[in-house]
Write an enzyme that holds these catalytic residues in place. Structure first.
Site, PDB file in Angstrom:
ATOM      1  N   HIS A  90       1.026  -1.270  -0.075  1.00  0.00           N
ATOM      2  CA  HIS A  90      -0.182   0.053   0.083  1.00  0.00           C
ATOM      3  C   HIS A  90       0.806   1.282  -0.009  1.00  0.00           C
ATOM      4  CE1 HIS A  90       0.368   0.045   4.398  1.00  0.00           C
ATOM      5  NE2 HIS A  90       0.376   1.316   4.299  1.00  0.00           N
ATOM      6  N   ASP A 120       0.204  -7.623   1.680  1.00  0.00           N
ATOM      7  CA  ASP A 120       0.512  -6.158   1.498  1.00  0.00           C
ATOM      8  C   ASP A 120       2.343  -5.830   1.831  1.00  0.00           C
ATOM      9  OD1 ASP A 120       0.033  -3.361   1.669  1.00  0.00           O
ATOM     10  OD2 ASP A 120       0.186  -3.377   3.776  1.00  0.00           O
ATOM     11  N   SER A 197       4.813   2.915   7.356  1.00  0.00           N
ATOM     12  CA  SER A 197       4.420   2.081   6.824  1.00  0.00           C
ATOM     13  C   SER A 197       5.744   1.324   6.059  1.00  0.00           C
ATOM     14  CB  SER A 197       3.287   1.966   5.784  1.00  0.00           C
ATOM     15  OG  SER A 197       1.913   2.225   6.443  1.00  0.00           O
TER      16      SER A 197
END
Length: 347
Positions: A90, A120, A197
């Site tokens: 993402h 992910d 992230s």
């Protein structure tokens, strides 16, 4: 895409059960602390651990990068010295070209090689070959261990936050309903914010135990609840991405919802807990085995099911082609159905 928007997307209603077909890594043994305390009540062992944090950060800084896309940024971890870097899917989304910034101030172009939405995770190649790969600890950490989260929160590059491993085998609530079930995660109270992230969650030995994934925002009533993908899952997926450009996932072919009292009453379902089948994929393993809309899965592959995430969790341990028993409640009776696990179609 920032983490807040990513978490918001996870509340979508669609769910296709399918996830990493790999068993959870074993847990490493705990370290017994010294019972002696100093004047402030802290233990010498704890004081020594805290004093090592600057050294751990210096060791890890060359292995954690900032990734710039056209419209946002995230973090990444050096996987190989020849420029291979991993991050969250993402973070790069549909980008093919990115910019990669390093702790030494250099910034180079990067190319996304492969990505996998279900785990992910994504891998990219930076135009630099003198990198410092991180060391990955594929055994699960111990609850209570030191945890350092490294990344670039809100664009503040080369940031570190400290906490502990708060829990294991966690799942992001309702994530299965978005088709990207986030299960078997490491929970930490080391602050994780937008931009972290894809960065590293590191233990007291300077080893990566997880890749920072998501957090529950304060407006949801949470205080320091963050999540990371375990290093064992990361290495398993990244090696497949580098070898064949994709990750093979097991597939059941069902659209599920966690059975709530409200759903049970509205559908006149007698089961008290489980995952109710909303629909099945035509020609999928579940449909071929005779599972149908309205069935409530109460056990899967020998383990009880209390939520839709439980089904996805169990599926991780099953390889395509293997058979699994599904316990269902249908029309007030309990039935056992044998399902041959399939391979998830490309997403």
């Amino acid at each position: 895409m920032c983490l807040v928007r990513f978490l918001a997307a996870l509340t979508a209603l669609a769910c296709l059960a399918g996830c990493t077909a790999t068993a959870s890594p074993p847990v490493s043994p705990p370290v017994s602390p010294s019972p002696a305390t100093g004047p402030t009540g802290s233990t010498p062992a704890a004081d020594g651990l805290v004093s090592r944090i600057p050294g751990i950060v210096r060791k890890m800084e060359p292995s954690v990068v900032t990734i710039f896309t056209d419209n946002s940024l995230g973090s990444g971890v050096v996987y190989r010295a020849d420029g291979i870097i991993l991050t969250n899917e993402h973070v790069v989304e549909r980008q093919r070209r990115v910019q990669v910034a390093f702790a030494d101030g250099k910034r180079v172009a990067g190319r996304v090689l492969a990505r996998d939405a279900r785990t992910d995770l994504a891998v990219l190649k930076a135009e630099r070959d003198d990198l410092h790969p991180a060391t990955f600890q594929q055994k699960l950490p111990v609850q209570g261990e030191l945890a350092l989260a490294l990344g670039s929160p809100l664009g503040f590059e080369n940031t570190v936050t400290a906490g502990i491993i708060s829990g294991l085998d966690r799942e992001v609530p309702d994530s299965a309903q978005a088709g990207h079930a986030l299960v078997d995660l490491i929970q930490t109270d080391a602050a994780i914010s937008p931009g972290v992230s894809g960065g590293a969650l590191v233990n007291g030995r300077g080893e990566v135990v997880g890749i920072n994934e998501a957090y529950i925002p304060p407006q949801e009533g949470a205080v320091s609840i963050g999540f990371a993908i375990p290093a064992g899952t990361v290495v398993w997926a990244v090696e497949q991405l580098l070898d064949k450009g994709k990750v093979t996932h097991s597939f059941l072919g069902v659209d599920l919802r966690t059975l709530t009292p409200e759903i049970a009453r509205s559908l006149d379902v007698e089961a008290e807990a489980g995952a109710i089948i909303i629909s099945t994929a035509r020609g999928g393993p579940a449909a071929d085995a005779g599972l149908r809309q309205g069935d409530v899965i109460t056990a899967f592959a020998g383990q009880p099911v209390r939520s839709s995430e439980d089904v996805v969790d169990r599926l991780r341990d099953l390889r395509p082609g293997t058979k699994a028993t599904v316990a269902i409640q249908r029309d007030g009776s309990v039935q056992q159905v044998s399902v041959t696990i399939g391979e998830a179609p490309a997403s």
